[in-house]
Design a protein around this motif. Structure first.
Motif, PDB file in Angstrom:
ATOM      1  N   ARG A  31       0.829  -1.211   0.000  1.00  0.00           N
ATOM      2  CA  ARG A  31       0.000   0.000   0.000  1.00  0.00           C
ATOM      3  C   ARG A  31       0.860   1.255   0.000  1.00  0.00           C
ATOM      4  O   ARG A  31       0.604   2.175  -0.760  1.00  0.00           O
ATOM      5  N   LEU A  34       7.254   3.953   3.760  1.00  0.00           N
ATOM      6  CA  LEU A  34       7.515   5.059   4.679  1.00  0.00           C
ATOM      7  C   LEU A  34       8.996   5.113   5.022  1.00  0.00           C
ATOM      8  O   LEU A  34       9.658   4.083   5.115  1.00  0.00           O
ATOM      9  N   TYR A  36      11.636   6.712   7.979  1.00  0.00           N
ATOM     10  CA  TYR A  36      11.760   7.269   9.325  1.00  0.00           C
ATOM     11  C   TYR A  36      13.221   7.555   9.610  1.00  0.00           C
ATOM     12  O   TYR A  36      14.110   6.892   9.087  1.00  0.00           O
ATOM     13  N   PRO A  43      11.707   6.621  16.448  1.00  0.00           N
ATOM     14  CA  PRO A  43      11.772   6.932  15.023  1.00  0.00           C
ATOM     15  C   PRO A  43      10.826   8.098  14.720  1.00  0.00           C
ATOM     16  O   PRO A  43       9.688   8.108  15.190  1.00  0.00           O
ATOM     17  N   PHE A  45       8.885  10.354  11.748  1.00  0.00           N
ATOM     18  CA  PHE A  45       8.361  10.182  10.399  1.00  0.00           C
ATOM     19  C   PHE A  45       8.953  11.210   9.455  1.00  0.00           C
ATOM     20  O   PHE A  45       9.044  12.391   9.774  1.00  0.00           O
ATOM     21  N   MET A  48       5.821   9.465   3.484  1.00  0.00           N
ATOM     22  CA  MET A  48       5.027   8.306   3.093  1.00  0.00           C
ATOM     23  C   MET A  48       4.779   8.400   1.594  1.00  0.00           C
ATOM     24  O   MET A  48       4.337   9.441   1.098  1.00  0.00           O
ATOM     25  N   LEU A  88      15.328   4.447   8.576  1.00  0.00           N
ATOM     26  CA  LEU A  88      14.547   3.214   8.474  1.00  0.00           C
ATOM     27  C   LEU A  88      13.538   3.325   7.343  1.00  0.00           C
ATOM     28  O   LEU A  88      12.858   4.342   7.199  1.00  0.00           O
ATOM     29  N   LYS A  99       0.212  -3.560   9.986  1.00  0.00           N
ATOM     30  CA  LYS A  99       1.576  -3.522  10.506  1.00  0.00           C
ATOM     31  C   LYS A  99       2.510  -2.941   9.456  1.00  0.00           C
ATOM     32  O   LYS A  99       2.257  -2.995   8.257  1.00  0.00           O
ATOM     33  N   LEU A 100       3.631  -2.410   9.946  1.00  0.00           N
ATOM     34  CA  LEU A 100       4.730  -2.006   9.079  1.00  0.00           C
ATOM     35  C   LEU A 100       5.799  -3.090   9.120  1.00  0.00           C
ATOM     36  O   LEU A 100       6.115  -3.616  10.184  1.00  0.00           O
ATOM     37  N   PHE A 102       9.664  -3.491   8.538  1.00  0.00           N
ATOM     38  CA  PHE A 102      10.823  -2.600   8.493  1.00  0.00           C
ATOM     39  C   PHE A 102      12.049  -3.297   7.916  1.00  0.00           C
ATOM     40  O   PHE A 102      12.254  -4.504   8.102  1.00  0.00           O
ATOM     41  N   GLY A 103      12.901  -2.505   7.259  1.00  0.00           N
ATOM     42  CA  GLY A 103      14.257  -2.936   6.982  1.00  0.00           C
ATOM     43  C   GLY A 103      15.114  -2.723   8.219  1.00  0.00           C
ATOM     44  O   GLY A 103      14.664  -2.164   9.218  1.00  0.00           O
TER      45      GLY A 103
END
Lengths: 112, 116
Positions: A31, A34, A36, A43, A45, A48, A88, A99-100, A102-103
């Protein structure tokens, strides 16, 4: 399995340099992506991105998304010591799975 | 409140004890999330609340972990019979839901949990 990969893992540059941070992803039902910035604790923001090819800009920071090639870049121009942080990248999936993913982040160090 | 507030900021406890971590989201944010950040790792999703219900608990690593949210506001994450591998920073985030879509998540400073 959903995956977000950031590169490089760490980067050391001199103040005033321009840097490009990379984020590639493989997730189902993408979707948005993002970015951060994480200095010591929370973190914060940055951007997006939901549409391909539209650059988002905030001061010296900018970011763009390529949904065909499944990656995003974060550019920082004229870097300052205050830009030193872990950056991030995270991917959000469609409504119902909020949920996100993350790398592991890119640690950026700016040398005065 | 102005931002997401978490308490305690640091918690040191002995292996086998139970711990409770608290999160107070931004006022008006209906969505609340818990993540865990271990040393050198990215943030790992634990659980998501919409209002008081948890549609996605998929990230809870074991049945020792549970969370609840009351009054659509404060949430507590409970870890029972703590193990050393539970040592991490536990981050809470909240967001608005606008026309069915989650807006960017805003994070608290986290609770650094150390299990001796």
């Amino acid at each position: 399995e959903d995956k977000v990969v950031q590169s490089p893992l760490s980067l050391v540059v001199h103040e005033g340099d321009t840097v490009t941070l990379n984020c590639s992803y493989e997730v189902t039902n993408f979707r948005s992506l993002l970015w951060y910035k994480q200095e010591k604790k929370a973190p914060t923001f940055l951007f997006m991105l939901t549409s391909s090819g539209i650059e988002k800009k905030s001061g010296r920071l900018s970011s763009i998304l390529d949904k065909k090639e499944l990656f995003s870049i974060l550019n920082i121009t004229a870097t300052q010591t205050g830009d030193s942080a872990v950056y991030l990248c995270a991917v959000a999936q469609v409504f119902g799975n909020e949920k996100l993913t993350f790398g592991t982040g890119t640690r950026l160090t700016i040398i005065p | 409140g102005a931002g997401v507030s978490q308490s305690p900021s640091n918690k040191v406890t002995e292996k086998g004890k139970d711990v409770e971590l608290r999160c107070d989201p931004i006022s008006g944010h209906t969505a609340l999330y818990w993540y865990r950040q271990s040393l050198g790792q990215g943030l790992e999703f634990l659980i998501y609340f919409q209002g008081n219900s948890a549609p996605d608990k998929s990230g809870l690593p074991s049945d020792r972990f549970s969370a609840e949210r009351t009054g659509g506001s404060v949430s507590t994450l409970t870890i029972q019979r703590t193990q050393q591998e539970d040592s991490a920073v536990y981050l809470c985030a909240s967001s608005l839901i606008d026309r069915g879509f989650s807006q960017p998540q805003h994070f608290g400073d986290g609770t650094r949990l150390s299990i001796l």
